[in-house]
Scaffold this motif. Structure first.
Motif, short mmCIF file in Angstrom:
data_model
loop_
_atom_site.label_atom_id
_atom_site.label_comp_id
_atom_site.label_asym_id
_atom_site.label_seq_id
_atom_site.Cartn_x
_atom_site.Cartn_y
_atom_site.Cartn_z
N THR A 238 0.74 -1.41 -0.12
CA THR A 238 -0.02 -0.02 -0.01
C THR A 238 0.90 1.25 -0.09
O THR A 238 0.65 2.05 -0.87
N PHE A 239 1.99 1.30 0.92
CA PHE A 239 2.90 2.73 0.93
C PHE A 239 3.51 2.59 -0.30
O PHE A 239 3.91 3.74 -0.69
N ASP A 240 3.95 1.58 -0.98
CA ASP A 240 4.59 1.61 -2.37
C ASP A 240 3.82 2.42 -3.22
O ASP A 240 4.26 3.26 -4.08
N ARG A 241 2.52 2.12 -3.28
CA ARG A 241 1.64 3.35 -4.02
C ARG A 241 1.27 4.41 -3.37
O ARG A 241 1.11 5.32 -4.51
N THR A 242 1.02 4.81 -2.15
CA THR A 242 0.65 6.02 -1.89
C THR A 242 1.81 7.07 -1.60
O THR A 242 1.51 8.04 -1.30
N ARG A 243 3.02 6.47 -1.36
CA ARG A 243 3.84 7.55 -0.91
C ARG A 243 4.42 8.64 -2.01
O ARG A 243 4.79 9.68 -1.77
N THR A 244 4.22 8.42 -3.24
CA THR A 244 4.09 9.29 -4.17
C THR A 244 3.36 10.52 -4.03
O THR A 244 3.27 11.40 -4.49
N GLY A 245 1.97 9.96 -3.44
CA GLY A 245 0.85 10.74 -3.18
C GLY A 245 1.36 11.99 -2.25
O GLY A 245 1.15 13.14 -2.27
N VAL A 246 2.05 11.55 -1.25
CA VAL A 246 2.70 12.52 -0.03
C VAL A 246 3.65 13.15 -0.63
O VAL A 246 3.79 14.49 -0.33
N ALA A 247 4.26 12.59 -1.43
CA ALA A 247 5.41 13.37 -2.18
C ALA A 247 4.88 14.48 -2.84
O ALA A 247 5.17 15.85 -2.97
N ALA A 248 3.94 14.40 -3.88
CA ALA A 248 3.04 15.16 -4.80
C ALA A 248 2.54 16.29 -3.82
O ALA A 248 2.47 17.53 -4.16
N LEU A 249 2.02 15.98 -2.78
CA LEU A 249 1.32 16.84 -1.69
C LEU A 249 2.37 17.84 -1.35
O LEU A 249 2.11 19.26 -1.31
N SER A 250 3.55 17.32 -1.03
CA SER A 250 4.69 18.20 -0.59
C SER A 250 5.12 19.13 -1.58
O SER A 250 5.47 20.32 -1.24
N VAL A 251 5.23 18.67 -2.87
CA VAL A 251 5.65 19.57 -3.98
C VAL A 251 4.69 20.71 -4.05
O VAL A 251 5.01 21.73 -4.09
N GLY A 252 3.43 20.13 -3.98
CA GLY A 252 2.37 21.45 -4.05
C GLY A 252 2.46 22.48 -3.06
O GLY A 252 2.46 23.72 -3.29
N ASN A 253 2.76 22.09 -1.79
CA ASN A 253 2.84 22.92 -0.65
C ASN A 253 3.97 23.83 -0.79
O ASN A 253 4.13 24.84 -0.56
N ALA A 254 5.39 23.04 -1.43
CA ALA A 254 6.49 23.90 -1.36
C ALA A 254 6.30 25.00 -2.47
O ALA A 254 6.64 26.05 -2.45
#
Ligand SMILES: Cc1cc2nc3c(=O)[nH]c(=O)nc-3n(C[C@H](O)[C@H](O)[C@H](O)COP(=O)(O)OP(=O)(O)OC[C@H]3O[C@@H](n4cnc5c(N)ncnc54)[C@H](O)[C@@H]3O)c2cc1C
Length: 381
Positions: A238-254
């Protein structure tokens, strides 16, 4: 030949989420940061406008997005507010074990339920004595006739009090311990579920977390995902699939924090010139812009690798989450610094973005644990 041009469909997805963010998230983000309350009005609107359940197959009412398309969507949500964005993306976290391990009947039953109720789900892994160490989970689901009897204590559960059902990880055989970890879908109305008051926290305050206690909760055998003992693997995949989502949220915030700081430092005059005209600040902006580009690229690459069945997916998704969330922490902290007192004030958004950034270094595995995943993968190569 490598192309970094987005296709017409990808541009459309990005535009759709950007537009939704402008209309729903931007006007409401400070309100929910203050209220510390689940933003039901936004989640309902997200359902109406086809923003929820991006990676769920279209036949089950989702958008059938690839991980790459999901990353485009999450960057836009993160640029508005990670707290609200994670209310949408944590639903994906909870539904991913169903994508990976549910049979057709279970997928229909639970995806229909979530869509018809315009509801959210919760992912219940963490326990008081099992945070980074998932194998320390002590909750039990003991088979008794045609049900499992679930007992245990989960904490930090995102969407907990709002969830229609929960994906819960528990041991089915205490003698086998973590080797018997099993994933179960537990409807929220099941008798014996106790939900504690929400966690009070630093950032991402639109998103709610609760401790959840299970007291002799009966879960039908037909709600088990995959086989007994497959829970650990399901949780990690599950985390293999979802961690890129956390990464993308972080890119947006930055990105959002950088844009605010860029404009502010070009307009603020001290010593007769814009603050950004000083090399110290100009170079700071240069570093931030460079890091944001690099964070987006590693996120896109990890998502693309997953979509294309490449090797080392755990390593790449961990790298994207590690790098992008560290970049967001740095960018938001420097944005506050570049804007001086205004940066620190709650009248500008960068202090909120800095508080929000911190959590992405912690949930879905801390960044120390991402390094552990990456280093273990390197040793195996
Ligand atoms: C707001 C929020 C939302 C969350 N949402 C969910 C959710 O929806 N579902 C869910 O199941 N969980 C959720 N979590 C839990 C989250 O995933 C854990 O908090 C996280 O994995 C860390 O666990 P811990 O807090 O118990 O810290 P610990 O495991 O106690 O770690 C404490 C510190 O020690 C470090 N550490 C631990 N082990 C090692 C090691 N071997 N090597 C080096 N350093 C180490 C950690 O990196 C950290 O810095 C959420 C947490 C928060 C705060």
């Amino acid at each position: 030949m490598v192309s970094f041009e987005l296709s017409a469909r990808q541009l459309e997805i990005r535009e759709k989420y950007r537009d939704f963010t402008q209309r729903w998230i931007v006007p409401n983000r400070l309100k929910y940061d203050e209220l510390e309350k689940f933003p039901w009005e936004i989640v309902k609107a997200a359902y109406e406008e086809g923003i929820m359940n991006g990676p769920i197959p279209e036949k089950h009412g989702g958008n059938g997005y690839s991980l790459f398309e999901g990353a485009l969507a999450s960057e836009e949500l993160g640029a508005g507010c990670i707290g609200i964005g994670i209310c949408i993306d944590a639903n994906t976290l909870a539904l991913t074990p169903l994508l990976l391990a549910a049979n057709e009947e279970q997928q229909k039953r639970f995806f229909d339920r979530i869509r018809e109720q315009k509801a959210v789900a919760a992912y219940c892994l963490t326990e008081p004595n099992a945070g980074s160490d998932v194998q320390g989970i002590k909750s039990t689901a003991i088979r008794k006739g045609d049900v499992y009897v679930l007992n245990g204590h989960k904490r930090f559960i995102t969407n907990g009090e709002a969830a229609s059902f929960m994906t819960v990880f528990a041991q089915t055989d205490p003698e086998k311990g973590s080797r018997s970890l099993t994933a179960l879908v537990v409807p929220a109305e099941s008798p014996g579920i106790e939900i504690k008051p929400r966690l009070r926290k630093m950032g991402q305050r639109a998103s709610v977390q609760n401790e959840i206690l299970f007291h002799d909760v009966e879960v039908p055998l037909s709600n088990r995902l995959g086989e007994e003992g497959h829970g650990f693997l399901i949780a990690m995949r599950t985390f293999d699939r979802t961690r890129t989502g956390v990464a993308a949220l972080s890119v947006g915030n930055a990105r959002a924090a950088y844009e605010i700081a860029k404009e502010w430092t070009q307009n603020r005059i001290q010593f007769g010139k814009p603050i950004a005209a000083n090399q110290a600040i100009g170079f700071m902006l240069a570093d931030l812009a460079t890091h944001i580009e690099a964070a987006r690229l590693i996120t896109w690459y990890a998502a693309w690798a997953y979509d294309n069945g490449k090797k080392n997916l755990s390593k790449l998704s961990a790298m994207s989450k590690l790098f992008a969330s560290d970049v967001a922490m740095r960018v938001t902290t420097d944005a506050v610094q570049a804007m001086g007192g205004d940066g620190y004030s709650r009248d500008f958004l960068v202090e909120k973005m800095m508080r929000d950034a911190k959590l992405c270094q912690i949930y879905e595995g801390t960044n120390q644990i991402q390094r552990l995943v990456i280093s273990k993968s390197i040793m195996k190569e």
